[in-house]
Motif scaffolding. Structure first.
Motif, mmCIF file in Angstrom:
data_model
loop_
_atom_site.group_PDB
_atom_site.id
_atom_site.type_symbol
_atom_site.label_atom_id
_atom_site.label_comp_id
_atom_site.label_asym_id
_atom_site.label_seq_id
_atom_site.Cartn_x
_atom_site.Cartn_y
_atom_site.Cartn_z
ATOM 1 N N HIS A 353 42.253 41.902 17.764
ATOM 2 C CA HIS A 353 40.979 42.628 17.696
ATOM 3 C C HIS A 353 40.477 42.747 16.263
ATOM 4 O O HIS A 353 39.259 42.740 16.023
ATOM 5 C CB HIS A 353 41.128 43.997 18.340
ATOM 6 N N LEU A 354 41.389 42.830 15.304
ATOM 7 C CA LEU A 354 40.956 42.890 13.909
ATOM 8 C C LEU A 354 40.305 41.576 13.490
ATOM 9 O O LEU A 354 39.270 41.580 12.800
ATOM 10 C CB LEU A 354 42.143 43.209 12.998
ATOM 11 N N LEU A 355 40.872 40.452 13.887
ATOM 12 C CA LEU A 355 40.261 39.176 13.539
ATOM 13 C C LEU A 355 38.878 39.030 14.168
ATOM 14 O O LEU A 355 37.966 38.456 13.563
ATOM 15 C CB LEU A 355 41.168 38.026 13.987
ATOM 16 N N GLU A 356 38.728 39.559 15.376
ATOM 17 C CA GLU A 356 37.413 39.494 16.027
ATOM 18 C C GLU A 356 36.380 40.345 15.312
ATOM 19 O O GLU A 356 35.186 40.037 15.335
ATOM 20 C CB GLU A 356 37.537 39.961 17.481
ATOM 21 N N GLN A 369 34.281 51.490 14.390
ATOM 22 C CA GLN A 369 34.108 52.263 15.620
ATOM 23 C C GLN A 369 34.508 51.443 16.842
ATOM 24 O O GLN A 369 35.199 51.936 17.744
ATOM 25 C CB GLN A 369 32.655 52.729 15.741
ATOM 26 N N GLU A 370 34.096 50.175 16.878
ATOM 27 C CA GLU A 370 34.415 49.331 18.026
ATOM 28 C C GLU A 370 35.904 49.031 18.089
ATOM 29 O O GLU A 370 36.506 49.028 19.160
ATOM 30 C CB GLU A 370 33.617 48.027 17.948
ATOM 31 N N TYR A 371 36.521 48.786 16.937
ATOM 32 C CA TYR A 371 37.960 48.527 16.904
ATOM 33 C C TYR A 371 38.732 49.719 17.446
ATOM 34 O O TYR A 371 39.656 49.559 18.246
ATOM 35 C CB TYR A 371 38.389 48.218 15.468
ATOM 36 N N SER A 377 41.740 52.048 24.180
ATOM 37 C CA SER A 377 41.754 51.656 25.582
ATOM 38 C C SER A 377 42.962 50.764 25.887
ATOM 39 O O SER A 377 43.666 50.961 26.887
ATOM 40 C CB SER A 377 40.452 50.929 25.924
ATOM 41 N N ALA A 378 43.222 49.780 25.021
ATOM 42 C CA ALA A 378 44.330 48.854 25.254
ATOM 43 C C ALA A 378 45.672 49.577 25.216
ATOM 44 O O ALA A 378 46.556 49.326 26.049
ATOM 45 C CB ALA A 378 44.292 47.735 24.215
ATOM 46 N N PHE A 379 45.848 50.485 24.271
ATOM 47 C CA PHE A 379 47.105 51.222 24.177
ATOM 48 C C PHE A 379 47.310 52.129 25.382
ATOM 49 O O PHE A 379 48.424 52.264 25.892
ATOM 50 C CB PHE A 379 47.135 52.044 22.895
ATOM 51 N N GLU A 380 46.262 52.750 25.851
ATOM 52 C CA GLU A 380 46.389 53.636 27.003
ATOM 53 C C GLU A 380 46.730 52.859 28.275
ATOM 54 O O GLU A 380 47.463 53.355 29.134
ATOM 55 C CB GLU A 380 45.101 54.434 27.188
ATOM 56 N N ARG A 381 46.225 51.646 28.399
ATOM 57 C CA ARG A 381 46.563 50.834 29.584
ATOM 58 C C ARG A 381 48.039 50.412 29.556
ATOM 59 O O ARG A 381 48.693 50.351 30.596
ATOM 60 C CB ARG A 381 45.663 49.613 29.661
ATOM 61 N N ILE A 382 48.564 50.101 28.378
ATOM 62 C CA ILE A 382 49.991 49.808 28.277
ATOM 63 C C ILE A 382 50.807 51.041 28.617
ATOM 64 O O ILE A 382 51.804 50.971 29.344
ATOM 65 C CB ILE A 382 50.341 49.303 26.862
ATOM 66 N N ARG A 383 50.398 52.172 28.076
ATOM 67 C CA ARG A 383 51.085 53.434 28.392
ATOM 68 C C ARG A 383 51.131 53.669 29.892
ATOM 69 O O ARG A 383 52.167 54.079 30.436
ATOM 70 C CB ARG A 383 50.369 54.601 27.706
ATOM 71 N N ASP A 384 50.045 53.387 30.575
ATOM 72 C CA ASP A 384 50.000 53.619 32.022
ATOM 73 C C ASP A 384 50.970 52.712 32.762
ATOM 74 O O ASP A 384 51.611 53.125 33.741
ATOM 75 C CB ASP A 384 48.581 53.400 32.548
ATOM 76 N N PHE A 385 51.096 51.458 32.323
ATOM 77 C CA PHE A 385 52.038 50.554 32.979
ATOM 78 C C PHE A 385 53.461 51.049 32.800
ATOM 79 O O PHE A 385 54.265 51.050 33.750
ATOM 80 C CB PHE A 385 51.884 49.147 32.409
ATOM 81 N N GLN A 386 53.783 51.500 31.603
ATOM 82 C CA GLN A 386 55.105 52.066 31.370
ATOM 83 C C GLN A 386 55.309 53.348 32.167
ATOM 84 O O GLN A 386 56.372 53.573 32.751
ATOM 85 C CB GLN A 386 55.287 52.348 29.884
ATOM 86 N N ASP A 431 40.516 45.944 28.984
ATOM 87 C CA ASP A 431 41.539 45.916 27.930
ATOM 88 C C ASP A 431 42.968 46.022 28.474
ATOM 89 O O ASP A 431 43.867 46.513 27.788
ATOM 90 C CB ASP A 431 41.296 47.041 26.898
ATOM 91 N N GLU A 432 43.205 45.528 29.676
ATOM 92 C CA GLU A 432 44.558 45.533 30.229
ATOM 93 C C GLU A 432 45.411 44.448 29.562
ATOM 94 O O GLU A 432 44.938 43.343 29.277
ATOM 95 C CB GLU A 432 44.529 45.255 31.735
#
Length: 506
Positions: A353-356, A369-371, A377-386, A431-432
């Motif tokens: 995401h930083l390169l983008e 702000q976008e980063y 969002s991406a971190f929270e989706r990983i947290r949910d899977f765990q 962001d999954e």
């Protein structure tokens, strides 16, 4: 327009530091110059990096030859993770790095499997996975046109952490990264803007930069220690507050998967490499002291353990990963639970995401702000899977696993569980990281069985469904038997030849 960003300083340690420095240098050269400030390592001989399949793409970007990597690091391949109960009473399932089944009549295979199961089918979902079947047979799956037409097949790695970090450091220097070592780095701030201007290092050295990356680990020496960014505590979602790592002798033939064995006080993960069998154990100090955890890990692993180290586990997310002119990567941005091997993946997500969104100049409020939105969002989706692994667990009524089932699930996870239970659908959110096949494998593996299936598949005749099931299972058997064993493939790939340049740092 402000001056272009040409000077990037990465401060940190271990794989996060060298992966970040190498990727930024490789992706943005010649316009960007990268300086890596290396802090003392916190790795021990028992530490292992277990990666998800996406790491291979970064290695390709860095022109890191796979055979060289595995030969130098003593690593191995992984086709997924096998979940077991050490007592044999709990669920057993395989989370494969690939797809499950193949489309029937141009419709989703999973719905057909659900319907067939309700009618008495006894074949497990994972038996329709080419990747899982290969792993359980000890075979290394080598994709070709035939298997790619069948479905997605991926693999990750098990990499001894110290050796992998060393390979990445040598690679970074070869790519032109300026490498400096120091015991501590002190930031110099602009008194007007609050941005970081430079780092003062031991010995009177100063490193100036326009943009700074914090890969220092959970301490977040810049993002937290200098810029004061707080964190959102995820402790309530995860009962384990201790992680023990150790190592044992390698297997004579390394399995091509990791195995997670649940026991009454937590779980023990076995991550085989060429060099050793690496052990990772998660447990709670409320129900098990460190001494009992070590004894339990050895008993569950059925191995003699050495080099054991216990660390505090404190999952949580920085409120923002990008503050001022500093971006936190990996554990400096988010510390995850130990399940599902996402430590390196968090570094990758931040870098992708930083390169983008990498800014052209000094005015980058919109990019920042976008980063921060995307990474949260991406971190929270990983947290949910765990989290789903714990809240749905069926590993008995011990204090640890009972507490895990009582842990709160996020609203998004609750909705996903309820939707899957009703319709067999696990809608992917933005962001999954884990794809639909992974969610299905986890849900079904933990005993969450949908109450119905989508009715559109009822148009396909039972005879055609049976014929397709037999075809899929026959294809999997045929393809698996063609594959070399994991150990044969490693031996062939890692033949001891002339030491490549990457090993000498030339």
């Amino acid at each position: 327009m402000s001056a272009p960003l040409t000077e990037v300083v990465v401060v940190g340690r271990d794989a996060a530091l060298w992966l970040a420095a190498s990727v930024i240098q490789a992706a943005l050269r010649p316009g960007v110059r990268v300086t890596a400030v290396e802090l003392p390592s916190r790795l021990c001989p028992a530490d292992v990096y277990a990666s998800l399949p996406a790491l291979e793409a970064f290695h390709n970007l860095l022109q890191l030859d796979e055979a060289q990597l595995l030969r130098l690091a003593g690593g191995s391949f992984s086709l997924g993770q096998n979940f077991q109960s050490s007592g044999g009473a709990g669920p057993s399932f395989f989370h494969a790095y690939g797809s499950y089944g193949a489309a029937i009549d141009h419709k989703d295979f999973f719905a057909y499997w659900l319907k067939a199961r309700s009618l008495g089918l006894s074949v497990a979902l994972e038996d329709f996975s080419l990747t899982a079947a290969a792993a359980k047979q000890g075979r290394m799956l080598l994709p070709d046109e035939t298997t790619e037409r069948f479905g997605r097949t991926d693999y990750g790695y098990h990499l001894p952490a110290l050796a992998y970090a060393s390979v990445l450091k040598t690679l970074a220097v070869r790519h032109g990264v300026t490498a400096l070592q120091t015991d501590a780095a002190h930031a110099v701030l602009d008194p007007d803007s609050g941005d970081i201007l430079a780092l003062d290092l031991a010995g009177g050295r100063r490193v100036e930069g326009q943009f700074f990356l914090d890969a220092s680990g959970a301490e977040g020496c810049l993002i937290a220690g200098v810029l004061g960014v707080g964190r959102e505590d995820w402790r309530s979602h995860f009962v384990a507050d201790r992680t023990l790592v150790a190592r044992a002798a390698p297997y004579a033939a390394a399995p091509v998967y990791a195995e997670l064995r649940a026991w009454e006080a937590g779980w023990v993960g076995l991550f085989p490499t060429q060099a050793a069998t690496h052990i990772v154990q998660a447990y709670s100090s409320a129900y098990c002291d460190d001494g009992a955890a070590l004894v339990g890990a050895a008993k569950v692993a059925q191995l003699d353990l050495d080099d054991a180290v216990v660390r505090r586990a404190d999952p949580g997310r920085r409120l923002v990963a990008w503050a001022r002119n500093c971006v936190a990567l990996g554990e400096a941005a988010c510390l995850f639970d130990a399940t599902h091997a996402v430590e390196l993946h968090a570094v990758q997500l931040g870098l992708v995401h930083l390169l983008e969104l990498f800014p052209l100049g000094g005015a980058f409020a919109v990019e920042r702000q976008e980063y921060n939105r995307i990474t949260q969002s991406a971190f929270e989706r990983i947290r949910d899977f765990q989290s789903a692994f714990y809240v749905l667990n069926r590993y008995g009524d011990s204090e640890f696993w009972s507490a895990a089932r009582r842990a709160p699930a996020s609203p998004e996870l609750t909705h996903k569980i309820e939707t899957f239970a009703a319709r067999g659908e696990a809608t992917l959110l933005e962001d999954e990281t884990f794809l639909i096949d992974s969610w299905r494998a986890l849900f079904v593996g933990q005993g969450l069985m949908p109450g119905s299936h989508i009715p559109i598949i009822d148009q396909t005749s039972p005879e055609e469904v049976k014929r397709e099931f037999r075809r899929i299972l026959g294809f999997i058997k045929e393809q698996v038997l063609k594959q070399p064993s994991h150990q044969q493939y490693l031996d062939r790939l890692c033949r001891r030849e002339k030491v490549p340049e990457i090993a000498s740092g030339s």
